[in-house]
Design a protein around this motif. Structure first.
Motif, PDB file in Angstrom:
ATOM      1  N   ARG A  39       7.153   8.573  10.499  1.00  0.00           N
ATOM      2  CA  ARG A  39       6.623   7.606  11.468  1.00  0.00           C
ATOM      3  C   ARG A  39       5.201   7.960  11.908  1.00  0.00           C
ATOM      4  O   ARG A  39       4.492   7.116  12.433  1.00  0.00           O
ATOM      5  CB  ARG A  39       7.535   7.514  12.684  1.00  0.00           C
ATOM      6  CG  ARG A  39       8.869   6.837  12.390  1.00  0.00           C
ATOM      7  CD  ARG A  39       9.756   6.786  13.619  1.00  0.00           C
ATOM      8  NE  ARG A  39       9.154   6.132  14.750  1.00  0.00           N
ATOM      9  CZ  ARG A  39       9.300   4.838  15.058  1.00  0.00           C
ATOM     10  NH1 ARG A  39      10.042   4.064  14.300  1.00  0.00           N
ATOM     11  NH2 ARG A  39       8.711   4.325  16.113  1.00  0.00           N
ATOM     12  N   ASP A  40       4.795   9.212  11.708  1.00  0.00           N
ATOM     13  CA  ASP A  40       3.450   9.640  12.105  1.00  0.00           C
ATOM     14  C   ASP A  40       2.409   9.398  11.015  1.00  0.00           C
ATOM     15  O   ASP A  40       1.233   9.692  11.202  1.00  0.00           O
ATOM     16  CB  ASP A  40       3.452  11.133  12.475  1.00  0.00           C
ATOM     17  CG  ASP A  40       4.298  11.408  13.711  1.00  0.00           C
ATOM     18  OD1 ASP A  40       4.479  10.484  14.535  1.00  0.00           O
ATOM     19  OD2 ASP A  40       4.781  12.541  13.841  1.00  0.00           O
ATOM     20  N   THR A  41       2.825   8.854   9.885  1.00  0.00           N
ATOM     21  CA  THR A  41       1.900   8.595   8.788  1.00  0.00           C
ATOM     22  C   THR A  41       0.858   7.568   9.222  1.00  0.00           C
ATOM     23  O   THR A  41       1.200   6.492   9.708  1.00  0.00           O
ATOM     24  CB  THR A  41       2.658   8.067   7.551  1.00  0.00           C
ATOM     25  OG1 THR A  41       3.648   9.015   7.176  1.00  0.00           O
ATOM     26  CG2 THR A  41       1.716   7.816   6.386  1.00  0.00           C
ATOM     27  N   ALA A  42      -0.398   7.914   9.047  1.00  0.00           N
ATOM     28  CA  ALA A  42      -1.491   7.002   9.411  1.00  0.00           C
ATOM     29  C   ALA A  42      -1.552   5.839   8.439  1.00  0.00           C
ATOM     30  O   ALA A  42      -1.364   6.007   7.233  1.00  0.00           O
ATOM     31  CB  ALA A  42      -2.815   7.755   9.426  1.00  0.00           C
ATOM     32  N   LEU A  43      -1.822   4.652   8.967  1.00  0.00           N
ATOM     33  CA  LEU A  43      -1.924   3.458   8.129  1.00  0.00           C
ATOM     34  C   LEU A  43      -3.332   3.273   7.567  1.00  0.00           C
ATOM     35  O   LEU A  43      -3.507   2.524   6.601  1.00  0.00           O
ATOM     36  CB  LEU A  43      -1.540   2.211   8.937  1.00  0.00           C
ATOM     37  CG  LEU A  43      -0.063   2.098   9.340  1.00  0.00           C
ATOM     38  CD1 LEU A  43       0.155   0.875  10.208  1.00  0.00           C
ATOM     39  CD2 LEU A  43       0.827   2.053   8.118  1.00  0.00           C
ATOM     40  N   ALA A  44      -4.304   3.953   8.149  1.00  0.00           N
ATOM     41  CA  ALA A  44      -5.690   3.812   7.683  1.00  0.00           C
ATOM     42  C   ALA A  44      -5.783   4.199   6.214  1.00  0.00           C
ATOM     43  O   ALA A  44      -5.297   5.244   5.792  1.00  0.00           O
ATOM     44  CB  ALA A  44      -6.612   4.686   8.519  1.00  0.00           C
ATOM     45  N   GLY A  45      -6.365   3.339   5.443  1.00  0.00           N
ATOM     46  CA  GLY A  45      -6.561   3.618   4.025  1.00  0.00           C
ATOM     47  C   GLY A  45      -5.373   3.270   3.154  1.00  0.00           C
ATOM     48  O   GLY A  45      -5.469   3.358   1.933  1.00  0.00           O
ATOM     49  N   LEU A  46      -4.245   2.900   3.745  1.00  0.00           N
ATOM     50  CA  LEU A  46      -3.077   2.526   2.941  1.00  0.00           C
ATOM     51  C   LEU A  46      -3.112   1.037   2.641  1.00  0.00           C
ATOM     52  O   LEU A  46      -3.512   0.229   3.475  1.00  0.00           O
ATOM     53  CB  LEU A  46      -1.782   2.849   3.696  1.00  0.00           C
ATOM     54  CG  LEU A  46      -1.480   4.330   3.938  1.00  0.00           C
ATOM     55  CD1 LEU A  46      -0.188   4.462   4.729  1.00  0.00           C
ATOM     56  CD2 LEU A  46      -1.366   5.077   2.624  1.00  0.00           C
ATOM     57  N   ASP A  47      -2.670   0.680   1.464  1.00  0.00           N
ATOM     58  CA  ASP A  47      -2.568  -0.724   1.079  1.00  0.00           C
ATOM     59  C   ASP A  47      -1.095  -1.109   1.140  1.00  0.00           C
ATOM     60  O   ASP A  47      -0.334  -0.857   0.208  1.00  0.00           O
ATOM     61  CB  ASP A  47      -3.132  -0.929  -0.328  1.00  0.00           C
ATOM     62  CG  ASP A  47      -3.069  -2.381  -0.764  1.00  0.00           C
ATOM     63  OD1 ASP A  47      -2.737  -3.251   0.075  1.00  0.00           O
ATOM     64  OD2 ASP A  47      -3.357  -2.645  -1.947  1.00  0.00           O
ATOM     65  N   LEU A  48      -0.697  -1.723   2.266  1.00  0.00           N
ATOM     66  CA  LEU A  48       0.709  -2.095   2.437  1.00  0.00           C
ATOM     67  C   LEU A  48       1.098  -3.281   1.558  1.00  0.00           C
ATOM     68  O   LEU A  48       2.280  -3.585   1.426  1.00  0.00           O
ATOM     69  CB  LEU A  48       0.997  -2.400   3.906  1.00  0.00           C
ATOM     70  CG  LEU A  48       0.827  -1.229   4.877  1.00  0.00           C
ATOM     71  CD1 LEU A  48       1.159  -1.659   6.295  1.00  0.00           C
ATOM     72  CD2 LEU A  48       1.683  -0.045   4.463  1.00  0.00           C
ATOM     73  N   ALA A  49       0.125  -3.933   0.951  1.00  0.00           N
ATOM     74  CA  ALA A  49       0.427  -5.014   0.017  1.00  0.00           C
ATOM     75  C   ALA A  49       0.866  -4.467  -1.339  1.00  0.00           C
ATOM     76  O   ALA A  49       1.466  -5.184  -2.135  1.00  0.00           O
ATOM     77  CB  ALA A  49      -0.796  -5.926  -0.143  1.00  0.00           C
ATOM     78  N   ASP A  50       0.588  -3.204  -1.587  1.00  0.00           N
ATOM     79  CA  ASP A  50       0.998  -2.551  -2.828  1.00  0.00           C
ATOM     80  C   ASP A  50       2.469  -2.173  -2.698  1.00  0.00           C
ATOM     81  O   ASP A  50       2.849  -1.393  -1.811  1.00  0.00           O
ATOM     82  CB  ASP A  50       0.130  -1.314  -3.091  1.00  0.00           C
ATOM     83  CG  ASP A  50       0.577  -0.556  -4.324  1.00  0.00           C
ATOM     84  OD1 ASP A  50       0.974  -1.204  -5.317  1.00  0.00           O
ATOM     85  OD2 ASP A  50       0.534   0.690  -4.281  1.00  0.00           O
ATOM     86  N   GLY A  51       3.295  -2.736  -3.537  1.00  0.00           N
ATOM     87  CA  GLY A  51       4.736  -2.499  -3.473  1.00  0.00           C
ATOM     88  C   GLY A  51       5.121  -1.035  -3.584  1.00  0.00           C
ATOM     89  O   GLY A  51       6.045  -0.575  -2.922  1.00  0.00           O
ATOM     90  N   ARG A  52       4.414  -0.273  -4.419  1.00  0.00           N
ATOM     91  CA  ARG A  52       4.749   1.157  -4.585  1.00  0.00           C
ATOM     92  C   ARG A  52       4.449   1.931  -3.306  1.00  0.00           C
ATOM     93  O   ARG A  52       5.224   2.782  -2.901  1.00  0.00           O
ATOM     94  CB  ARG A  52       3.983   1.730  -5.768  1.00  0.00           C
ATOM     95  CG  ARG A  52       4.473   1.227  -7.121  1.00  0.00           C
ATOM     96  CD  ARG A  52       3.741   1.908  -8.263  1.00  0.00           C
ATOM     97  NE  ARG A  52       2.291   1.807  -8.123  1.00  0.00           N
ATOM     98  CZ  ARG A  52       1.525   0.969  -8.811  1.00  0.00           C
ATOM     99  NH1 ARG A  52       2.069   0.174  -9.705  1.00  0.00           N
ATOM    100  NH2 ARG A  52       0.229   0.936  -8.624  1.00  0.00           N
ATOM    101  N   THR A  53       3.319   1.624  -2.691  1.00  0.00           N
ATOM    102  CA  THR A  53       2.962   2.316  -1.443  1.00  0.00           C
ATOM    103  C   THR A  53       3.986   2.010  -0.366  1.00  0.00           C
ATOM    104  O   THR A  53       4.465   2.911   0.325  1.00  0.00           O
ATOM    105  CB  THR A  53       1.550   1.883  -0.969  1.00  0.00           C
ATOM    106  OG1 THR A  53       0.611   2.181  -1.989  1.00  0.00           O
ATOM    107  CG2 THR A  53       1.163   2.571   0.315  1.00  0.00           C
ATOM    108  N   LEU A  54       4.328   0.747  -0.220  1.00  0.00           N
ATOM    109  CA  LEU A  54       5.300   0.348   0.789  1.00  0.00           C
ATOM    110  C   LEU A  54       6.665   0.968   0.504  1.00  0.00           C
ATOM    111  O   LEU A  54       7.318   1.486   1.418  1.00  0.00           O
ATOM    112  CB  LEU A  54       5.407  -1.180   0.860  1.00  0.00           C
ATOM    113  CG  LEU A  54       6.325  -1.729   1.943  1.00  0.00           C
ATOM    114  CD1 LEU A  54       5.898  -1.267   3.331  1.00  0.00           C
ATOM    115  CD2 LEU A  54       6.357  -3.251   1.873  1.00  0.00           C
TER     116      LEU A  54
END
Length: 164
Positions: A21-36
């Motif tokens: 839950r502490d993972t920063a969202l900055a720089g993440l692409d939540l539209a990428d299925g693998r990342t999500l």
């Protein structure tokens, strides 16, 4: 022995990685299925759906984002945990707003009826006063004055029964 060392090393690395839950969202692409999927896999099952909803509907870079911050929150979520919490809070407000309203109680219904009858009497009295202002003493013998007095009397009778 190597298995024990490997397991210990894996546990040590996992504990250093921090809570999902502490993972920063900055720089993440939540539209990428693998990342999500990777983020969701690290979460407890009940948090996975909320994160998916956030990524699909509330994440500002989603193609389905409506353009308004989630539920009036003025700042974008910085961590996975904030995204989950914002989504849950927003969905709770939506559920509460769309929940059916409770039927009025008997006391509320009686109060409303009393208010309606009282307002009717007030309007009839005003109409009678306006009749006297327009016709002067001739209003006392007019048929409209008799109709108004009968309506006032009938309404007062209903009001007394209601209050009894």
């Amino acid at each position: 022995m190597r298995a024990i060392i490997a397991a210990s090393l894996a546990a040590l690395l996992w504990s250093c990685a921090g809570a999902p839950r502490d993972t920063a969202l900055a720089g993440l692409d939540l539209a990428d299925g693998r990342t999500l999927a990777r983020l969701q896999a690290a979460l407890p099952p009940d948090d996975r759906g909320a994160l998916g909803t956030y990524a699909l509907l509330h994440w500002p870079r989603s193609q389905f984002y409506c353009g308004d911050p989630i539920g009036g929150v003025t700042r974008e979520a910085k961590t996975v945990g904030e995204a989950i919490d914002q989504t849950r809070a927003y969905e709770a407000r939506l559920a509460k707003a769309s929940a059916p309203k409770a039927a009025p109680t008997r006391a509320e219904q009686l109060e409303k009826q009393e208010q309606v009858l009282t307002t009717r009497i007030d309007r009839l009295v005003l109409e009678r006063d306006m009749l006297y202002a327009r016709l002067g003493p001739a209003a006392a013998s007019s048929s409209r004055k008799r109709e108004i007095e009968q309506a006032i009397s009938a309404t007062r009778s209903k009001l007394e029964k209601l209050r009894a």
